[in-house]
Design a protein around this motif. Structure first.
Motif, PDB file in Angstrom:
ATOM      1  N   ILE A 136     -80.148   5.537 -64.623  1.00 28.36           N
ATOM      2  CA  ILE A 136     -79.073   4.092 -63.611  1.00 28.36           C
ATOM      3  C   ILE A 136     -77.728   4.157 -64.489  1.00 28.36           C
ATOM      4  O   ILE A 136     -76.777   3.925 -64.204  1.00 28.36           O
ATOM      5  N   GLY A 137     -77.347   5.007 -65.579  1.00 25.18           N
ATOM      6  CA  GLY A 137     -76.077   4.970 -66.558  1.00 25.18           C
ATOM      7  C   GLY A 137     -76.314   3.881 -67.527  1.00 25.18           C
ATOM      8  O   GLY A 137     -75.193   4.060 -68.623  1.00 25.18           O
ATOM      9  N   HIS A 138     -77.328   3.093 -68.076  1.00 25.41           N
ATOM     10  CA  HIS A 138     -77.315   2.988 -69.082  1.00 25.41           C
ATOM     11  C   HIS A 138     -78.743   2.586 -70.397  1.00 25.41           C
ATOM     12  O   HIS A 138     -79.511   3.625 -69.894  1.00 25.41           O
ATOM     13  N   ALA A 139     -78.382   2.961 -71.311  1.00 27.77           N
ATOM     14  CA  ALA A 139     -80.317   2.831 -71.765  1.00 27.77           C
ATOM     15  C   ALA A 139     -80.905   1.335 -71.543  1.00 27.77           C
ATOM     16  O   ALA A 139     -81.654   1.402 -72.228  1.00 27.77           O
ATOM     17  N   TYR A 140     -80.598   0.554 -71.147  1.00 27.27           N
ATOM     18  CA  TYR A 140     -81.355  -1.198 -70.886  1.00 27.27           C
ATOM     19  C   TYR A 140     -82.487  -0.597 -69.912  1.00 27.27           C
ATOM     20  O   TYR A 140     -82.266   0.091 -69.497  1.00 27.27           O
ATOM     21  N   HIS A 141     -83.375  -1.731 -70.308  1.00 27.43           N
ATOM     22  CA  HIS A 141     -84.284  -1.944 -69.120  1.00 27.43           C
ATOM     23  C   HIS A 141     -83.274  -2.295 -67.441  1.00 27.43           C
ATOM     24  O   HIS A 141     -82.513  -2.851 -67.830  1.00 27.43           O
ATOM     25  N   THR A 142     -84.723  -1.834 -66.828  1.00 27.72           N
ATOM     26  CA  THR A 142     -83.966  -2.306 -65.124  1.00 27.72           C
ATOM     27  C   THR A 142     -85.419  -3.153 -64.330  1.00 27.72           C
ATOM     28  O   THR A 142     -86.310  -3.442 -64.645  1.00 27.72           O
ATOM     29  N   ARG A 143     -84.439  -4.466 -63.992  1.00 28.16           N
ATOM     30  CA  ARG A 143     -85.428  -5.416 -62.982  1.00 28.16           C
ATOM     31  C   ARG A 143     -85.742  -5.047 -62.225  1.00 28.16           C
ATOM     32  O   ARG A 143     -85.567  -5.100 -61.318  1.00 28.16           O
ATOM     33  N   GLU A 144     -86.954  -4.511 -62.552  1.00 29.09           N
ATOM     34  CA  GLU A 144     -87.548  -3.578 -61.158  1.00 29.09           C
ATOM     35  C   GLU A 144     -89.307  -4.125 -60.693  1.00 29.09           C
ATOM     36  O   GLU A 144     -89.597  -4.922 -62.251  1.00 29.09           O
ATOM     37  N   TYR A 145     -89.635  -4.442 -59.432  1.00 27.67           N
ATOM     38  CA  TYR A 145     -90.802  -4.144 -59.449  1.00 27.67           C
ATOM     39  C   TYR A 145     -91.701  -3.078 -59.830  1.00 27.67           C
ATOM     40  O   TYR A 145     -91.090  -2.532 -60.453  1.00 27.67           O
ATOM     41  N   VAL A 146     -92.813  -3.731 -60.125  1.00 33.61           N
ATOM     42  CA  VAL A 146     -93.680  -2.987 -60.985  1.00 33.61           C
ATOM     43  C   VAL A 146     -95.427  -2.697 -59.844  1.00 33.61           C
ATOM     44  O   VAL A 146     -95.438  -3.417 -59.447  1.00 33.61           O
TER      45      VAL A 146
ATOM     46  N   VAL B  16     -97.852   1.580 -68.127  1.00 31.03           N
ATOM     47  CA  VAL B  16     -97.485   2.316 -68.157  1.00 31.03           C
ATOM     48  C   VAL B  16     -95.563   1.649 -68.256  1.00 31.03           C
ATOM     49  O   VAL B  16     -95.180   1.705 -67.244  1.00 31.03           O
ATOM     50  N   ASP B  17     -95.006   1.513 -69.496  1.00 30.59           N
ATOM     51  CA  ASP B  17     -94.196   1.286 -69.646  1.00 30.59           C
ATOM     52  C   ASP B  17     -92.953   1.483 -69.307  1.00 30.59           C
ATOM     53  O   ASP B  17     -92.961   2.489 -68.966  1.00 30.59           O
ATOM     54  N   GLY B  18     -91.948   1.140 -68.654  1.00 27.45           N
ATOM     55  CA  GLY B  18     -90.776   0.861 -67.984  1.00 27.45           C
ATOM     56  C   GLY B  18     -90.855   1.777 -66.809  1.00 27.45           C
ATOM     57  O   GLY B  18     -89.591   2.308 -66.197  1.00 27.45           O
ATOM     58  N   PHE B  19     -92.173   1.313 -65.874  1.00 28.33           N
ATOM     59  CA  PHE B  19     -92.487   2.497 -64.957  1.00 28.33           C
ATOM     60  C   PHE B  19     -92.019   1.021 -63.779  1.00 28.33           C
ATOM     61  O   PHE B  19     -93.064   0.418 -63.668  1.00 28.33           O
ATOM     62  N   GLY B  20     -90.778   1.074 -63.028  1.00 31.72           N
ATOM     63  CA  GLY B  20     -91.119   0.265 -62.478  1.00 31.72           C
ATOM     64  C   GLY B  20     -90.764   1.023 -60.719  1.00 31.72           C
ATOM     65  O   GLY B  20     -90.237   2.348 -60.370  1.00 31.72           O
ATOM     66  N   VAL B  21     -90.802  -0.063 -59.978  1.00 25.88           N
ATOM     67  CA  VAL B  21     -90.791   0.982 -57.952  1.00 25.88           C
ATOM     68  C   VAL B  21     -89.519  -0.149 -57.584  1.00 25.88           C
ATOM     69  O   VAL B  21     -90.579   0.108 -56.140  1.00 25.88           O
ATOM     70  N   GLY B  22     -88.664   0.577 -57.644  1.00 23.41           N
ATOM     71  CA  GLY B  22     -87.451  -0.347 -56.847  1.00 23.41           C
ATOM     72  C   GLY B  22     -87.112  -2.097 -57.368  1.00 23.41           C
ATOM     73  O   GLY B  22     -88.045  -2.810 -57.985  1.00 23.41           O
ATOM     74  N   ALA B  23     -85.800  -2.775 -57.157  1.00 28.34           N
ATOM     75  CA  ALA B  23     -85.068  -3.359 -57.511  1.00 28.34           C
ATOM     76  C   ALA B  23     -85.994  -4.727 -57.056  1.00 28.34           C
ATOM     77  O   ALA B  23     -85.417  -5.227 -56.579  1.00 28.34           O
ATOM     78  N   MET B  24     -85.899  -5.365 -57.995  1.00 29.31           N
ATOM     79  CA  MET B  24     -85.734  -6.984 -58.142  1.00 29.31           C
ATOM     80  C   MET B  24     -84.492  -7.652 -57.147  1.00 29.31           C
ATOM     81  O   MET B  24     -83.625  -7.079 -57.423  1.00 29.31           O
ATOM     82  N   PRO B  25     -84.636  -8.889 -56.557  1.00 34.58           N
ATOM     83  CA  PRO B  25     -83.319  -8.577 -55.867  1.00 34.58           C
ATOM     84  C   PRO B  25     -82.523  -9.381 -56.236  1.00 34.58           C
ATOM     85  O   PRO B  25     -80.550 -10.051 -56.394  1.00 34.58           O
ATOM     86  N   ASP B  26     -82.732 -10.054 -57.703  1.00 35.90           N
ATOM     87  CA  ASP B  26     -81.863 -10.531 -58.863  1.00 35.90           C
ATOM     88  C   ASP B  26     -81.690  -8.976 -59.889  1.00 35.90           C
ATOM     89  O   ASP B  26     -80.997  -9.371 -60.756  1.00 35.90           O
ATOM     90  N   ALA B  27     -81.698  -8.358 -59.845  1.00 37.83           N
ATOM     91  CA  ALA B  27     -81.850  -6.961 -60.674  1.00 37.83           C
ATOM     92  C   ALA B  27     -80.218  -7.055 -60.814  1.00 37.83           C
ATOM     93  O   ALA B  27     -80.427  -6.641 -61.907  1.00 37.83           O
ATOM     94  N   GLY B  28     -79.215  -7.266 -60.132  1.00 37.53           N
ATOM     95  CA  GLY B  28     -77.368  -7.608 -60.322  1.00 37.53           C
ATOM     96  C   GLY B  28     -77.400  -8.255 -60.948  1.00 37.53           C
ATOM     97  O   GLY B  28     -76.106  -7.809 -61.037  1.00 37.53           O
ATOM     98  N   ALA B  29     -78.095  -9.701 -61.473  1.00 34.92           N
ATOM     99  CA  ALA B  29     -77.155 -10.323 -62.326  1.00 34.92           C
ATOM    100  C   ALA B  29     -76.436 -10.096 -63.322  1.00 34.92           C
ATOM    101  O   ALA B  29     -75.845 -10.536 -63.506  1.00 34.92           O
TER     102      ALA B  29
END
Length: 432
Positions: free
Chosen positions: A369-379, A24-37
């Motif tokens: 999230i407020g932007h149109a980019y992918h988010t770095r999340e666990y899947v 399921v493309d783009g289906f994350g279940v929460g941010a990875m620890p480095d998601a805010g880099a």
């Protein structure tokens, strides 16, 4: 004779077992620890949770996801709208991405067993000299556009940062297919030739050749992007709405013989690639069923599973990712409900003790999230195992490559045949 020439090592699983991977493309279940880099706000990313919350508000009811619930999604993501228990024999957990950034191409290649450790996130500005030298050596005329870190090749092709993905993930080579200046007119093969030269020296995951019919000269649509990038605003050019768009993705050099589809095919296992997976995964022996519409993706997947004999099917549901890019929460929710119904149909077909249905993602794409980019999340990693006892809670996988290795083992293949990845072993914890 080397190991590759010997062919894949089989481990004695049933010859008629089927393994189906639904991404399921783009289906994350929460941010990875480095998601805010890159963007500190991305530390709050939670595609699954935010879609469930917003859709409950918009629809006046929870999303109807009984199959995903039965597959154990609620054990991975403790949302109140998801069941916390299941009667199905499943193994459930989550996976870190295992590659830099958050990208569909890199995600799928990694999942199939590629090693992306040498792929970096880089702006074109940091590699202008090397790219210019490669293009010049290939006989092209190269110049900067108004002093910007962007190249004009033969007066017609722009080599630039891709502004539709996270900064530094991909570079593009873009050109007009209908330039009114006869000195600048070129076909897609000319654009592709430039892209291939750039690909040979690029450190990024993808170089994308793009040709289309623009509303005006391409330099008029150049703009600054995030993170110091500069590129073509491709949607503004009219490429997407004027028809005739041609695109080819040139990925980082990979040993496709050490990826799951080729490993399976060489073992005599039929391979079907569905949806976007058909466009971005390499396997000469595979049956390809490209599609974008979710209903079509699910129909092709069901058709492949109904075929006789053992099989590997890898399907990508792209419309969830498109809804994320459009920041359209309600569309995302409707796509999830459509996927859930398709998964129910798949479960009814995968009943043999060696069969596996693996539901996962390739990255996040939080539409809130407020932007149109992918988010770095666990899947999520949801594995249906007919005949297995109870529910197994899996440890976090360090990479999507571990999903591919687990699928290889389910098919009776030795995961060591992949370039990357380790079978996810069951955790000691057990849920009733």
């Amino acid at each position: 004779m080397n190991e590759q020439e010997k062919g894949p090592v089989m481990t004695g699983k049933p010859a008629t077992s089927k393994t189906v991977i639904v991404v399921v493309d783009g289906f994350g279940v929460g941010a990875m620890p480095d998601a805010g880099a890159l963007r500190p706000g991305d530390l709050t990313a939670d595609t699954c949770g935010h879609v469930l919350d917003r859709c409950r508000e918009a629809f006046g009811r929870p999303l109807r996801l009984p199959t995903l619930g039965a597959l154990g999604l609620g054990l991975v993501h403790p949302h109140p709208d998801l069941a916390r228990r299941t009667h199905l024999p499943v193994a459930v957990g989550r996976a870190a991405l295992g590659y830099p950034g958050a990208d569909t191409f890199a995600g799928h290649q990694t999942m199939m067993g590629a090693d992306f450790s040498r792929v970096t996130v880089a702006r074109l500005a940091d590699h202008l000299d090397g790219v210019t030298r490669a293009l010049t050596d290939a006989g092209h005329r190269v110049e900067r556009l108004d002093g910007k870190p962007l190249l004009v090749v033969d007066g017609a092709v722009l080599v630039h940062d891709n502004l539709e993905a996270d900064p530094g993930i991909n570079w593009n080579a873009s050109g007009r297919l209908d330039d009114p200046d006869p000195d600048l007119a070129l076909d897609f093969d000319g654009i592709l030739s430039v892209a291939r030269t750039v690909r040979a020296v690029a450190p990024v995951a993808r170089v994308i050749a793009v040709g289309g019919h623009a509303d005006g000269p391409l330099p008029e649509f150049v703009r600054d992007g995030d993170g110091g990038t500069v590129g073509l605003d491709t949607p503004a050019t009219g490429f997407y709405r004027n028809g005739g768009l041609q695109v080819q993705h040139l990925g980082a050099e990979l040993d496709h013989t050490r990826q799951l589809p080729d490993l399976a095919a060489r073992a005599g296992i039929p391979v079907t690639l569905v949806g976007k997976a058909a466009d971005i995964l390499a396997c000469e022996a595979a049956v390809r069923r490209p599609a974008v519409a979710t209903a079509e993706v699910l129909a092709h997947t069901l058709e492949a599973v109904r075929a006789d004999g053992g099989a590997l099917v890898v399907a990508n549901v792209q419309e969830s990712d498109l809804a994320g890019h459009q920041q359209d929460v309600e569309r995302y929710g409707r796509i999830l409900e459509q996927v859930d119904a398709g998964l129910a149909a798949l479960l009814s077909l995968l009943t043999g003790p060696g069969d596996r249905l693996i539901v996962t993602g390739d990255h996040g794409n939080d539409p809130t999230i407020g932007h149109a980019y992918h988010t770095r999340e666990y899947v999520p990693v949801l594995i249906h195992r007919p005949g297995a006892p109870g529910v197994e809670l899996l440890p976090d996988a360090s990479s999507l490559a571990d999903v591919g290795a687990t699928a290889a083992a389910a098919l009776g293949l030795d995961p060591a045949g992949l370039a990357n990845g380790t079978e996810i072993h069951e955790a000691a914890a057990r849920a009733a």
